[in-house]
Scaffold this motif. Structure first.
Motif, short mmCIF file in Angstrom:
data_model
loop_
_atom_site.label_atom_id
_atom_site.label_comp_id
_atom_site.label_asym_id
_atom_site.label_seq_id
_atom_site.Cartn_x
_atom_site.Cartn_y
_atom_site.Cartn_z
N LEU A 166 76.89 -13.15 60.95
CA LEU A 166 75.98 -13.15 59.81
C LEU A 166 74.57 -12.79 60.27
O LEU A 166 74.06 -13.33 61.26
N GLY A 188 71.79 -14.74 59.81
CA GLY A 188 71.95 -15.05 58.40
C GLY A 188 72.59 -16.41 58.21
O GLY A 188 72.98 -17.07 59.18
N TYR A 189 72.70 -16.82 56.97
CA TYR A 189 73.27 -18.13 56.68
C TYR A 189 73.83 -18.13 55.26
O TYR A 189 73.48 -17.30 54.43
N THR A 197 71.94 -11.98 53.08
CA THR A 197 72.81 -12.27 54.21
C THR A 197 73.87 -11.19 54.32
O THR A 197 74.56 -10.88 53.34
N ARG A 238 70.42 -11.46 58.67
CA ARG A 238 69.51 -11.55 57.54
C ARG A 238 68.61 -10.33 57.49
O ARG A 238 68.00 -9.95 58.50
#
Length: 296
Positions: A2, A21-22, A9, A4
């Motif tokens: 993942l 990312g999350y 994301t 960002r």
């Protein structure tokens, strides 16, 4: 994995070398075999190769012969076929116009320009190729200002129709001359894989914004001694910003062209768009930045 970018994301099966990312993925990058389809030449060149475009707005195709082939679906999936063995080159292409088409399908307003956060607001620099967009932002990065985007700037409107710049990722491609004259440590930089003598400068993620940044102004960089300066009128904004659309112009047809023009008017009503001569050399650039902010 993942990552960002542009407050979204990305779930990618390759390492994009972006901030982590999350949560649930907004976009999925996926390797698939893509067949050749009817394509048209575009106005886009990267690494000396001219891009070809096809398909529809909802299922857009983009190809650089011998490098990569992409298919973008409904702003949520980016299918790719890697045609090069150079991972750095492929990353350059997937994070440029290919990702830009995903953002376009998500109804964001796009500009071929570089953005920087000055104080609490964003300034976007646009101009012809070689106008000094990335060089100007790199000089500001040297002064501790946060890079928001390089080459591809995405603008989002809130419920009050106020424009915000979505933070892309904290890196810039800068010319070797800028590296030398602005005092970057070349030993800490990576090649930019752009086909020119450019380097990739990656700023620390520490101060990189996580949320959209209010747009303060758009600056169109002109030649150093240009007489075409001053504030762009409201009625001129659609044509001026159309010139700096970063994707195949075939995307801007019918209702999509109308939306692009309407968004241009929204931006100009909210913030100034200024035509400004770029500094004639690096010494003048440093002085120009030291005197910031500028006006018409």
């Amino acid at each position: 994995m993942l990552f960002r970018a542009y407050t979204l994301t990305i779930d990618s099966d390759i390492d994009l070398q972006l901030p982590p990312g999350y949560g649930k993925a907004d976009i999925v990058f996926e390797k698939v075999p893509l067949s050749r389809e009817k394509l048209w030449q575009t106005q886009i060149y990267r690494k000396g190769v001219r891009a070809k475009f096809g398909g529809t707005r909802e299922e857009a195709l983009l190809e650089w012969e011998g490098i990569a082939r992409f298919k973008v679906l409904a702003g949520g999936r980016l299918l790719y076929q890697n045609l090069t063995e150079d991972a750095g080159v492929f990353r350059l292409f997937i994070l440029s116009e290919a990702l830009g088409m995903v953002l376009f399908q998500r109804n964001l307003f796009l500009l071929h320009g570089s953005a920087v956060k000055l104080g609490m607001k964003a300034t976007v620099f646009i101009g012809r190729p070689g106008a000094g967009k990335s060089t100007t932002v790199s000089a500001m990065a040297q002064q501790g200002h946060s890079i928001l985007s390089d080459d591809l700037t995405a603008v989002w409107f809130d419920e009050k129709q106020q424009p915000y710049v979505l933070p892309g990722f904290p890196e810039l491609k800068i010319w070797e001359s800028a590296v030398d004259h602005l005092g970057f440590d070349k030993s800490l930089l990576q090649p930019a894989f752009e086909g020119h003598t450019k380097f990739l400068y990656q700023q620390s993620e520490t101060n990189f914004p996580a949320e959209p940044v209010p747009l303060e102004q758009i600056i169109i960089l002109q030649r150093p001694y240009s007489q075409r300066t001053g504030t762009v009128k409201l009625t001129e904004a659609p044509v001026e910003l159309f010139r700096h659309f970063p994707l195949p112009v075939r995307l801007l047809q019918g209702n999509y062209l109308q939306r692009h023009f309407e968004d241009s008017i929204r931006i100009r009503r909210a913030v100034p768009i200024l035509k400004v001569p770029r500094p004639k050399n690096f010494s003048a650039l440093k002085q120009w930045i030291a005197q910031w902010p500028i006006s018409d």
